[in-house]
Design an enzyme around this catalytic site. Structure first.
Site, PDB file in Angstrom:
ATOM      1  N   ASP A 243       0.833  -1.205   0.000  1.00  0.00           N
ATOM      2  CA  ASP A 243       0.000   0.000   0.000  1.00  0.00           C
ATOM      3  C   ASP A 243       0.868   1.256   0.000  1.00  0.00           C
ATOM      4  OD1 ASP A 243      -2.386  -1.621   0.272  1.00  0.00           O
ATOM      5  OD2 ASP A 243      -1.849  -1.865   2.369  1.00  0.00           O
ATOM      6  N   HIS A 271      -5.390  -2.974   6.489  1.00  0.00           N
ATOM      7  CA  HIS A 271      -5.158  -3.313   5.087  1.00  0.00           C
ATOM      8  C   HIS A 271      -6.512  -3.641   4.469  1.00  0.00           C
ATOM      9  CE1 HIS A 271      -3.228  -4.754   1.505  1.00  0.00           C
ATOM     10  NE2 HIS A 271      -3.767  -5.944   1.634  1.00  0.00           N
TER      11      HIS A 271
END
Length: 431
Positions: A243, A271
């Site tokens: 990410d 996440h």
């Protein structure tokens, strides 16, 4: 596949071992380690003796099962050994026959993480269904002739594969299929990570570093650490580095610079699509992002949404979830812990929140900014800015993780589970 034909020791060979020197080499072995069930007799004492004898004999036999060059033993003079070698690093990998591991294992064996003077042993965990594929993985590692790769073990028992592990990369998890609710996925995968936590607690190195990749990775990491009470909770990580990498890429594209000009990028939270890519503290060429990119609407909306949903878009384009870039991000995450963080910079990783300086709820696993001295440990970054927009997004991700924690209370030793997820948010990469 008949392993007996592959288990015969090969002739001793001399020759160079690359970066480790002309004669610097050790026993290289591929071991097939699988649990076996002993037979029982009626006598309790006789059965006890038989079980102990059988397990000991089969454990010894399992350690001797190897094939090809990994069976070769080299002699090494003591003085040459001390000059050429570091202590062997044991890396255990679950889901080792999967696509992510197919990219990752070869990066580990090549020295990308630990350097060109660090020999490693790979211990690969699979299932009954994937055992034959694991044999194929071991054969490919053998054919690649990595001088740093000294041992490879494959098996389906985490209590065997995690033994003496210095690093545990927990990739294997059940993917979310059509019609499967998030709560059900938490329970299904949570049971896997509860068992793996118990195995790590029993047999791994007391300072093992654990990186959880299998989703939902934040809560899986929490389950894992709760089932490993004898290991430091601080040593458990949930992978959010992909990410971070995605966020850096988007900022670089918008600013018209190369991605190495982006620093101080933080992913806060879970996440999932509640993750928070932090443009308030990030920098471009050492300048605050908001001084370089003045389009606040793009930062708050397009940038954030693009990072959050990048995995899903990739599936639509590619027809499969990200594997190569995930493997790269695992390598990045590991290197961030074994290499000193550049002065003034930091990296993102999901870690245990108890004692955090930000006011985030304790006793969850939450992605936050960290620095490392390169010793495998880390410290949370204290000098970060916070505004109402950023804090509001952080609290939303926090609420989701607290709700997930209640969903898996039966797996963390905290009573009966109660699921009241605030929304069925998708994980990056889910359809």
């Amino acid at each position: 596949m008949d392993l007996s034909s592959l288990a015969r020791p090969q002739a001793l060979r001399g020759g160079s071992t690359g970066a480790l020197g002309a004669h610097a080499a050790r026993r290289r072995s591929v071991q097939l380690l699988r649990p076996r069930r002993p037979t029982f007799r009626c006598s309790v004492e006789a059965a006890k003796q038989q079980v102990q004898g059988t397990l000991a004999a089969e454990a010894e036999a399992a350690r001797k099962e190897c094939f090809g060059v990994f069976c070769t033993t080299y002699d090494l003079e003591a003085d040459e050994k001390t000059k050429s070698w570091k202590k062997l690093v044991n890396v255990s990998v679950s889901g080792a026959a999967g696509m992510i591991s197919n990219h990752l294992l070869f990066k580990l064996a090549s020295g990308e993480v630990f350097g060109q003077d660090q020999p490693i042993a790979l211990k690969l965990l699979g299932s009954e269904r994937s055992l034959q594929a694991l044999e194929g993985v071991a054969m490919e590692l053998e054919d690649s002739l990595y001088p740093l790769l000294r041992e490879v073990s494959i098996g389906i028992d985490p209590y065997v594969i995690f033994e003496d592990a210095d690093w545990a990369l927990l990739i294997g998890a059940k993917p979310r299929g059509p019609g499967v609710e998030r709560a059900a996925l938490l329970d299904i995968n949570g049971q896997i990570f509860a068992e793996q936590g118990k195995a790590l607690n029993a047999v791994a190195s007391r300072n093992v570093k654990v990186i959880v990749v299998g989703n939902p990775c934040n809560t899986n990491a929490l389950i894992c650490l709760k089932n490993a009470p004898n290991l430091p909770a601080k040593n458990f990580h949930a992978l959010t580095r992909l990410d971070e990498n995605r966020a850096k890429c988007q900022l670089a594209l918008k600013a018209g610079v190369f991605y190495d000009k982006i620093s101080n990028m933080t992913i806060w939270g879970n996440h999932s699509t509640t993750q928070v890519p932090d443009f308030l503290n990030a920098k471009i060429n050492g300048r605050p992002v908001k001084e370089v990119i003045k389009d606040t609407k793009w930062l708050e909306e397009d940038f954030t949404i693009t990072v959050q949903k990048r995995g899903g878009v990739l599936i639509q384009k590619w027809g499969r979830s990200s594997a190569a870039s995930t493997a790269v991000s695992i390598v990045d995450a590991m290197r961030s812990l074994v290499t000193p963080t550049p002065e003034g910079d930091w990296f993102s990783t999901g870690v245990y929140t108890t004692g955090n300086p930000y006011g985030i709820a304790e006793d969850i696993v939450f992605s936050m900014p960290c620095r490392s001295k390169g010793d495998g440990d880390y410290e949370l970054v204290k000098d970060v800015a916070m505004d109402d927009f950023l804090w509001g997004r952080i609290k939303k991700s926090e609420a989701e993780l607290i709700a997930e924690k209640r969903c898996v209370a039966h797996l963390t030793g905290e009573g009966n589970a109660f699921c009241d997820l605030p929304g069925d948010t998708m994980l990056p990469g889910e359809m």
